[in-house]
Design a protein around this motif. Structure first.
Motif, PDB file in Angstrom:
ATOM      1  N   THR A  10      14.514  13.895 -13.197  1.00  0.00           N
ATOM      2  CA  THR A  10      13.791  14.852 -12.361  1.00  0.00           C
ATOM      3  C   THR A  10      13.204  14.222 -11.104  1.00  0.00           C
ATOM      4  O   THR A  10      12.503  14.897 -10.359  1.00  0.00           O
ATOM      5  CB  THR A  10      12.640  15.516 -13.155  1.00  0.00           C
ATOM      6  N   SER A  11      13.488  12.968 -10.855  1.00  0.00           N
ATOM      7  CA  SER A  11      12.883  12.256  -9.735  1.00  0.00           C
ATOM      8  C   SER A  11      13.519  12.643  -8.411  1.00  0.00           C
ATOM      9  O   SER A  11      14.723  12.909  -8.327  1.00  0.00           O
ATOM     10  CB  SER A  11      13.039  10.747  -9.928  1.00  0.00           C
ATOM     11  N   GLY A  12      12.708  12.622  -7.363  1.00  0.00           N
ATOM     12  CA  GLY A  12      13.198  12.817  -6.014  1.00  0.00           C
ATOM     13  C   GLY A  12      13.659  11.522  -5.372  1.00  0.00           C
ATOM     14  O   GLY A  12      14.203  11.512  -4.280  1.00  0.00           O
ATOM     15  N   VAL A  13      13.463  10.402  -6.057  1.00  0.00           N
ATOM     16  CA  VAL A  13      13.879   9.090  -5.570  1.00  0.00           C
ATOM     17  C   VAL A  13      15.357   8.882  -5.918  1.00  0.00           C
ATOM     18  O   VAL A  13      15.784   9.145  -7.038  1.00  0.00           O
ATOM     19  CB  VAL A  13      13.025   7.973  -6.202  1.00  0.00           C
ATOM     20  N   VAL A  14      16.138   8.400  -4.941  1.00  0.00           N
ATOM     21  CA  VAL A  14      17.552   8.131  -5.208  1.00  0.00           C
ATOM     22  C   VAL A  14      17.912   6.655  -5.095  1.00  0.00           C
ATOM     23  O   VAL A  14      18.888   6.210  -5.695  1.00  0.00           O
ATOM     24  CB  VAL A  14      18.491   8.972  -4.311  1.00  0.00           C
ATOM     25  N   ALA A  15      17.124   5.879  -4.316  1.00  0.00           N
ATOM     26  CA  ALA A  15      17.428   4.456  -4.159  1.00  0.00           C
ATOM     27  C   ALA A  15      16.185   3.719  -3.670  1.00  0.00           C
ATOM     28  O   ALA A  15      15.222   4.331  -3.206  1.00  0.00           O
ATOM     29  CB  ALA A  15      18.567   4.259  -3.162  1.00  0.00           C
ATOM     30  N   TYR A  16      16.248   2.395  -3.774  1.00  0.00           N
ATOM     31  CA  TYR A  16      15.134   1.554  -3.329  1.00  0.00           C
ATOM     32  C   TYR A  16      15.654   0.189  -2.923  1.00  0.00           C
ATOM     33  O   TYR A  16      16.760  -0.210  -3.300  1.00  0.00           O
ATOM     34  CB  TYR A  16      14.079   1.410  -4.438  1.00  0.00           C
ATOM     35  N   LYS A  17      14.848  -0.523  -2.152  1.00  0.00           N
ATOM     36  CA  LYS A  17      15.169  -1.899  -1.780  1.00  0.00           C
ATOM     37  C   LYS A  17      13.879  -2.704  -1.831  1.00  0.00           C
ATOM     38  O   LYS A  17      12.914  -2.396  -1.142  1.00  0.00           O
ATOM     39  CB  LYS A  17      15.775  -1.980  -0.383  1.00  0.00           C
ATOM     40  N   ILE A  18      13.887  -3.718  -2.658  1.00  0.00           N
ATOM     41  CA  ILE A  18      12.718  -4.561  -2.854  1.00  0.00           C
ATOM     42  C   ILE A  18      12.802  -5.794  -1.961  1.00  0.00           C
ATOM     43  O   ILE A  18      13.841  -6.447  -1.893  1.00  0.00           O
ATOM     44  CB  ILE A  18      12.598  -4.973  -4.335  1.00  0.00           C
ATOM     45  N   ALA A  19      11.698  -6.096  -1.293  1.00  0.00           N
ATOM     46  CA  ALA A  19      11.545  -7.331  -0.535  1.00  0.00           C
ATOM     47  C   ALA A  19      10.306  -8.041  -1.068  1.00  0.00           C
ATOM     48  O   ALA A  19       9.589  -7.515  -1.922  1.00  0.00           O
ATOM     49  CB  ALA A  19      11.411  -7.037   0.955  1.00  0.00           C
ATOM     50  N   ARG A  20      10.030  -9.217  -0.551  1.00  0.00           N
ATOM     51  CA  ARG A  20       8.916 -10.023  -1.060  1.00  0.00           C
ATOM     52  C   ARG A  20       7.593  -9.262  -1.044  1.00  0.00           C
ATOM     53  O   ARG A  20       6.868  -9.259  -2.028  1.00  0.00           O
ATOM     54  CB  ARG A  20       8.797 -11.319  -0.254  1.00  0.00           C
ATOM     55  N   ASP A  21       7.283  -8.605   0.073  1.00  0.00           N
ATOM     56  CA  ASP A  21       5.989  -7.937   0.194  1.00  0.00           C
ATOM     57  C   ASP A  21       6.096  -6.451   0.524  1.00  0.00           C
ATOM     58  O   ASP A  21       5.180  -5.859   1.076  1.00  0.00           O
ATOM     59  CB  ASP A  21       5.130  -8.642   1.247  1.00  0.00           C
ATOM     60  N   SER A  22       7.238  -5.852   0.139  1.00  0.00           N
ATOM     61  CA  SER A  22       7.426  -4.442   0.451  1.00  0.00           C
ATOM     62  C   SER A  22       8.491  -3.816  -0.448  1.00  0.00           C
ATOM     63  O   SER A  22       9.213  -4.512  -1.164  1.00  0.00           O
ATOM     64  CB  SER A  22       7.845  -4.269   1.911  1.00  0.00           C
ATOM     65  N   ILE A  23       8.560  -2.498  -0.356  1.00  0.00           N
ATOM     66  CA  ILE A  23       9.616  -1.754  -1.020  1.00  0.00           C
ATOM     67  C   ILE A  23       9.964  -0.558  -0.138  1.00  0.00           C
ATOM     68  O   ILE A  23       9.080   0.135   0.359  1.00  0.00           O
ATOM     69  CB  ILE A  23       9.218  -1.304  -2.448  1.00  0.00           C
ATOM     70  N   ALA A  24      11.244  -0.354   0.080  1.00  0.00           N
ATOM     71  CA  ALA A  24      11.733   0.818   0.800  1.00  0.00           C
ATOM     72  C   ALA A  24      12.233   1.801  -0.253  1.00  0.00           C
ATOM     73  O   ALA A  24      12.908   1.404  -1.207  1.00  0.00           O
ATOM     74  CB  ALA A  24      12.857   0.439   1.751  1.00  0.00           C
ATOM     75  N   VAL A  25      11.887   3.063  -0.083  1.00  0.00           N
ATOM     76  CA  VAL A  25      12.246   4.083  -1.060  1.00  0.00           C
ATOM     77  C   VAL A  25      12.981   5.210  -0.352  1.00  0.00           C
ATOM     78  O   VAL A  25      12.487   5.753   0.640  1.00  0.00           O
ATOM     79  CB  VAL A  25      10.988   4.645  -1.766  1.00  0.00           C
ATOM     80  N   GLU A  26      14.169   5.544  -0.863  1.00  0.00           N
ATOM     81  CA  GLU A  26      14.952   6.651  -0.326  1.00  0.00           C
ATOM     82  C   GLU A  26      14.809   7.859  -1.236  1.00  0.00           C
ATOM     83  O   GLU A  26      14.931   7.739  -2.460  1.00  0.00           O
ATOM     84  CB  GLU A  26      16.420   6.283  -0.198  1.00  0.00           C
ATOM     85  N   PHE A  27      14.576   9.013  -0.619  1.00  0.00           N
ATOM     86  CA  PHE A  27      14.405  10.258  -1.354  1.00  0.00           C
ATOM     87  C   PHE A  27      15.632  11.150  -1.216  1.00  0.00           C
ATOM     88  O   PHE A  27      16.509  10.900  -0.380  1.00  0.00           O
ATOM     89  CB  PHE A  27      13.149  10.979  -0.856  1.00  0.00           C
TER      90      PHE A  27
END
Length: 75
Positions: A10-27
């Motif tokens: 049921t999530s609206g999240v489809v992908a992510y990218k982890i870096a040392r001090d961040s995270i990018a989230v695709e919806f």
């Protein structure tokens, strides 16, 4: 980007990218937001990384804790 496992289906999240001090989230709508330790806090970023890798609870966490605390909208 790493596909989000979406264990709840049921999530609206489809992908992510982890870096040392961040995270990018695709919806689902194609928007990608970058959350950083500076914008959302280090403890929140670490929790988001854990939830992303587990594939469960990331969208709910974002809504409840960091909704507008993103550093930038990438897309």
């Amino acid at each position: 980007m790493t596909p989000y496992k979406n264990q709840s289906r049921t999530s609206g999240v489809v992908a992510y990218k982890i870096a040392r001090d961040s995270i990018a989230v695709e919806f689902e709508d194609g928007a990608i937001y970058l959350y950083t330790e500076e914008s959302a806090g280090a403890s929140h970023i670490e929790r988001m990384k854990d939830l992303a890798e587990a594939g469960l609870g990331l969208s709910t966490f974002i809504v409840r804790h960091v909704r507008k605390a993103y550093a930038t909208r990438l897309r």
